[in-house]
Design an enzyme around this catalytic site. Structure first.
Site, PDB file in Angstrom:
ATOM      1  N   LYS A 181      35.457 -38.761 100.688  1.00 49.04           N
ATOM      2  CA  LYS A 181      36.574 -39.569 100.189  1.00 49.04           C
ATOM      3  C   LYS A 181      37.867 -38.859 100.532  1.00 49.04           C
ATOM      4  O   LYS A 181      38.248 -37.872  99.907  1.00 49.04           O
ATOM      5  CB  LYS A 181      36.502 -39.777  98.670  1.00 49.04           C
ATOM      6  CG  LYS A 181      37.454 -40.911  98.261  1.00 49.04           C
ATOM      7  CD  LYS A 181      37.978 -40.814  96.862  1.00 49.04           C
ATOM      8  CE  LYS A 181      39.265 -40.056  96.686  1.00 49.04           C
ATOM      9  NZ  LYS A 181      40.434 -40.520  97.433  1.00 49.04           N
ATOM     10  N   GLU A 256      38.114 -26.102  94.681  1.00 49.84           N
ATOM     11  CA  GLU A 256      39.241 -25.375  95.289  1.00 49.84           C
ATOM     12  C   GLU A 256      40.502 -26.010  94.720  1.00 49.84           C
ATOM     13  O   GLU A 256      40.892 -27.094  95.137  1.00 49.84           O
ATOM     14  CB  GLU A 256      39.186 -25.496  96.820  1.00 49.84           C
ATOM     15  CG  GLU A 256      37.844 -25.113  97.447  1.00 49.84           C
ATOM     16  CD  GLU A 256      37.380 -23.707  97.122  1.00 49.84           C
ATOM     17  OE1 GLU A 256      38.232 -22.858  96.794  1.00 49.84           O
ATOM     18  OE2 GLU A 256      36.174 -23.460  97.170  1.00 49.84           O
ATOM     19  N   CYS A 290      48.413 -24.853  99.168  1.00 45.95           N
ATOM     20  CA  CYS A 290      47.969 -24.236  97.912  1.00 45.95           C
ATOM     21  C   CYS A 290      48.208 -22.736  97.897  1.00 45.95           C
ATOM     22  O   CYS A 290      48.386 -22.142  96.842  1.00 45.95           O
ATOM     23  CB  CYS A 290      46.496 -24.526  97.689  1.00 45.95           C
ATOM     24  SG  CYS A 290      45.463 -23.889  99.025  1.00 45.95           S
ATOM     25  N   GLU A 391      52.430 -25.552  88.676  1.00 46.08           N
ATOM     26  CA  GLU A 391      52.450 -25.656  90.142  1.00 46.08           C
ATOM     27  C   GLU A 391      53.394 -26.793  90.545  1.00 46.08           C
ATOM     28  O   GLU A 391      53.237 -27.927  90.096  1.00 46.08           O
ATOM     29  CB  GLU A 391      51.031 -25.965  90.641  1.00 46.08           C
ATOM     30  CG  GLU A 391      50.924 -25.976  92.145  1.00 46.08           C
ATOM     31  CD  GLU A 391      49.529 -26.385  92.632  1.00 46.08           C
ATOM     32  OE1 GLU A 391      48.903 -27.246  91.995  1.00 46.08           O
ATOM     33  OE2 GLU A 391      49.105 -25.836  93.658  1.00 46.08           O
TER      34      GLU A 391
HETATM   35  P1  NAD Z   1      44.733 -34.432  93.433  1.00 46.04           P
HETATM   36  O1  NAD Z   1      43.900 -33.569  92.554  1.00 46.04           O
HETATM   37  O2  NAD Z   1      45.648 -35.394  92.827  1.00 46.04           O
HETATM   38  O3  NAD Z   1      43.775 -35.283  94.410  1.00 46.04           O
HETATM   39  C1  NAD Z   1      42.816 -34.680  95.258  1.00 46.04           C
HETATM   40  C2  NAD Z   1      41.750 -35.711  95.620  1.00 46.04           C
HETATM   41  O4  NAD Z   1      41.062 -36.081  94.428  1.00 46.04           O
HETATM   42  C3  NAD Z   1      42.299 -37.010  96.211  1.00 46.04           C
HETATM   43  O5  NAD Z   1      41.418 -37.476  97.203  1.00 46.04           O
HETATM   44  C4  NAD Z   1      42.297 -37.945  95.010  1.00 46.04           C
HETATM   45  O6  NAD Z   1      42.214 -39.302  95.376  1.00 46.04           O
HETATM   46  C5  NAD Z   1      41.025 -37.497  94.301  1.00 46.04           C
HETATM   47  N1  NAD Z   1      40.945 -37.819  92.866  1.00 46.04           N
HETATM   48  C6  NAD Z   1      41.956 -38.071  92.002  1.00 46.04           C
HETATM   49  N2  NAD Z   1      41.457 -38.346  90.770  1.00 46.04           N
HETATM   50  C7  NAD Z   1      40.114 -38.241  90.866  1.00 46.04           C
HETATM   51  C8  NAD Z   1      39.042 -38.377  89.933  1.00 46.04           C
HETATM   52  N3  NAD Z   1      39.268 -38.682  88.666  1.00 46.04           N
HETATM   53  N4  NAD Z   1      37.785 -38.178  90.374  1.00 46.04           N
HETATM   54  C9  NAD Z   1      37.543 -37.834  91.656  1.00 46.04           C
HETATM   55  N5  NAD Z   1      38.510 -37.695  92.598  1.00 46.04           N
HETATM   56  C10 NAD Z   1      39.776 -37.897  92.198  1.00 46.04           C
HETATM   57  O7  NAD Z   1      45.485 -33.427  94.408  1.00 46.04           O
HETATM   58  P2  NAD Z   1      46.588 -33.767  95.500  1.00 46.04           P
HETATM   59  O8  NAD Z   1      47.854 -34.140  94.825  1.00 46.04           O
HETATM   60  O9  NAD Z   1      46.009 -34.683  96.520  1.00 46.04           O
HETATM   61  O10 NAD Z   1      46.741 -32.334  96.217  1.00 46.04           O
HETATM   62  C11 NAD Z   1      47.515 -31.295  95.714  1.00 46.04           C
HETATM   63  C12 NAD Z   1      46.685 -30.310  94.917  1.00 46.04           C
HETATM   64  O11 NAD Z   1      45.615 -29.798  95.712  1.00 46.04           O
HETATM   65  C13 NAD Z   1      47.491 -29.088  94.482  1.00 46.04           C
HETATM   66  O12 NAD Z   1      47.175 -28.786  93.147  1.00 46.04           O
HETATM   67  C14 NAD Z   1      46.980 -27.979  95.411  1.00 46.04           C
HETATM   68  O13 NAD Z   1      47.109 -26.673  94.913  1.00 46.04           O
HETATM   69  C15 NAD Z   1      45.561 -28.373  95.561  1.00 46.04           C
HETATM   70  N6  NAD Z   1      44.979 -27.749  96.757  1.00 46.04           N
HETATM   71  C16 NAD Z   1      44.148 -26.696  96.592  1.00 46.04           C
HETATM   72  C17 NAD Z   1      43.608 -26.064  97.701  1.00 46.04           C
HETATM   73  C18 NAD Z   1      42.680 -24.892  97.571  1.00 46.04           C
HETATM   74  O14 NAD Z   1      42.039 -24.554  98.559  1.00 46.04           O
HETATM   75  N7  NAD Z   1      42.575 -24.252  96.429  1.00 46.04           N
HETATM   76  C19 NAD Z   1      43.938 -26.523  98.987  1.00 46.04           C
HETATM   77  C20 NAD Z   1      44.791 -27.607  99.105  1.00 46.04           C
HETATM   78  C21 NAD Z   1      45.322 -28.220  97.983  1.00 46.04           C
END
Ligand code: NAD
Length: 489
Positions: A181, A256, A290, A391
């Site tokens: 997804k 992650e 991140c 963050e």
């Molecule tokens: P997000 O958590 O809003 O969304 C990530 C993914 O999860 C998207 O595909 C979203 O559609 C999906 N999602 C949302 N709600 C969900 C649910 N209830 N169940 C299952 N899936 C769901 O994150 P974002 O805004 O897309 O990305 C930014 C975040 O990602 C920041 O917090 C960043 O630190 C983190 N990030 C972490 C890493 C790492 O390696 N640690 C790398 C990149 C980004």
């Protein structure tokens, strides 16, 4: 605008509902892709296809599976121009950064294909069992890796191709099948990758793509009884929801998550060089990585010098159209994300931080329709400020002053996050004290965010569970089975 379908069970399909949604260029609001708006029935079909494909895929030889996965790596390279174009158009990646990310994505998949071929189990010390002649053993006991089954791979929007590739490679290589997804706002990139993979002759159903919001199909996937393992990259908040959903059927989860990464600058560091290098790292990808630094702890003896050089460098960053090869910082990924960042900027000002530069939308014709911000630096942070704890995930950083190493360490560790950190010094013994005591999944000395395909990645505390990728990538996507054989009956 390109129209896409989802890839399920080896077929191109629309959503059962027939509904679609669109993605947009964050630099100018243009429509980029129209993609299916999947619902629960589409998720059910994708999971069923992956379940059906699992037995024969998992029974293939490792050599066969690795050949298939290596083809994905080659295909990402062959199609790099299309992916770069979409990373720029749908994500706002800059023309100078996007090619590096596509190359990195391909290298990750390539490494996963090879690393899976040397994924070794362990032979345990022999345990004698009934009937063994005195002083000998009649058993062979070992641990072997096996795939989990069907995996849900859920990714964020911030480095779209790379983060999908990092999961797909090791997941498939060790014999799992999967449902992917992609993030809603970069669904076009996700389905372009599906298109690239669909041309490779992989067995039907081993990889399926569904597109739609996390709040609906993300929940459907993470609570689905047909999913055995979830690899999620995204915010800590959503990660916790997924862990809760997955607990109902005790799925293994690889998480992650978010970060609030500290950088500690000791007084003997090469101050001007460190400030310049760190400023470049901080605002790459508009601060939407991140691993980027967001809390700077600078020794009081060099604080002003460091800040001055950092701000001077930030003010010289060329913000502009991401397709322009001279642009260093493009737009934020969406209007909503820019609104969130601006709320954080306002909270920092309201709570008493001092704005040293940025904090504004740049003006001029090129910026009128896009979601641009200038590189933003705050000084005078105190630990209780929102900007010091949460963050931001945008081009905003803050500076603290310190005089005592112990206190700097304590302050750096005073966070729910523990993704990564760095310390800058010429005194390695002093630096090693920080390395050993910083509560973070990765720590650098005199560099930050230096990551290569071989690097496993993952945070401590609320920044995640397990390490993903790199030389141990395949291990993360496999479970250990204990086997004990009695011979010499
Ligand atoms: P997000 O958590 O809003 O969304 C990530 C993914 O999860 C998207 O595909 C979203 O559609 C999906 N999602 C949302 N709600 C969900 C649910 N209830 N169940 C299952 N899936 C769901 O994150 P974002 O805004 O897309 O990305 C930014 C975040 O990602 C920041 O917090 C960043 O630190 C983190 N990030 C972490 C890493 C790492 O390696 N640690 C790398 C990149 C980004």
């Amino acid at each position: 605008m390109e129209k896409y379908k989802m890839w399920i069970g080896g077929n191109w399909v629309d959503a059962d509902s027939g509904k679609t949604f669109r993605t947009y260029n964050p630099a100018n609001g243009d429509e980029i892709a129209e993609v299916p708006l999947a619902g629960k029935s589409d998720v059910d079909k994708a999971v069923a296809a992956a379940r059906k494909a699992f037995p024969s895929w998992s029974r293939k030889t490792q050599e066969d599976r690795s050949h298939y996965v290596a083809r994905i790596a080659s295909a990402l390279r062959e199609h790099k121009d299309e992916l770069i174009r979409l990373e720029i158009a749908e994500h706002g990646a800059t023309a100078r950064h996007a090619p590096i990310m596509i190359q990195f994505a391909a290298a990750n998949v390539e490494l996963a294909a090879s690393a899976a071929r040397v994924l070794m189990g362990k032979v345990l010390p022999a345990t004698p069992s009934k009937g063994a002649p005195a002083g000998t053993s009649n058993t062979l006991c070992y641990l072997k890796y096996e795939p989990f089954g069907v995996c849900a791979l859920i990714t964020p929007w911030n480095v779209p191709t790379l983060l999908l590739a990092t999961k797909i490679g090791p997941c498939l290589a060790v014999g799992n099948t999967c449902v992917v997804k992609p993030p809603s706002i970069n669904s076009g990139i996700g389905l372009k990758i599906a298109e690239i993979i669909s041309g490779l002759g992989l067995p039907s159903g081993i990889i399926n793509f569904v597109t739609g919001p996390g709040s609906t199909i993300g929940n459907d996937l993470s609570s689905h009884p047909g999913i055995d393992f979830i690899s999620f990259t995204g915010s800590s908040e959503v990660g916790k929801t997924i862990i809760a959903n997955s607990s109902q059927t005790v799925k293994t989860t690889m998480m992650e998550l978010g970060g609030k990464n500290p950088c500690i600058i000791l007084e003997d560091a090469d101050i001007e060089a460190a400030a310049e290098e760190l400023c470049g790292i901080t605002f790459e990808n508009v601060g939407q990585n991140c691993a980027q630094p967001s809390r700077f702890y600078v020794h009081e003896k060099v604080h002003d010098r460091f800040v001055e050089k950092f701000v001077q460098t930030a003010n010289n960053i060329k913000v502009g159209d991401p397709a322009d090869p001279d642009t260093v910082m493009g737009p934020v990924v969406s209007r909503e994300q820019r609104d969130t960042i601006e709320r954080y900027i306002k909270s920092a000002i309201d709570e008493g931080a001092k704005l040293a530069c940025g904090g504004k939308r740049p003006t001029g014709p090129v910026f009128d329709k896009g979601y641009y911000l200038t590189p933003t630096v705050f000084t005078g942070l105190t630990p209780d400020m929102t900007i010091a704890r949460e963050e931001v995930f945008g081009p905003v950083v803050g500076f603290f002053k310190f005089s005592d190493d112990e206190k700097a360490l304590e302050a750096a560790n005073d966070s729910v996050f523990g993704l990564c950190a760095s310390v800058w010094t010429k005194d390695y013994a002093r630096g090693m004290k920080f390395v050993n005591e910083l509560q973070a999944g990765s720590v650098w000395i005199n560099q930050h965010m230096n990551l290569v395909a071989e690097t496993p990645w993952g945070g401590f505390k609320e920044s995640g569970l397990m390490k993903e990728g790199g030389v141990i990538g395949p291990e993360g996507y496999a479970q250990l089975k204990y086997v004990c054989i009695k011979h010499n009956q």
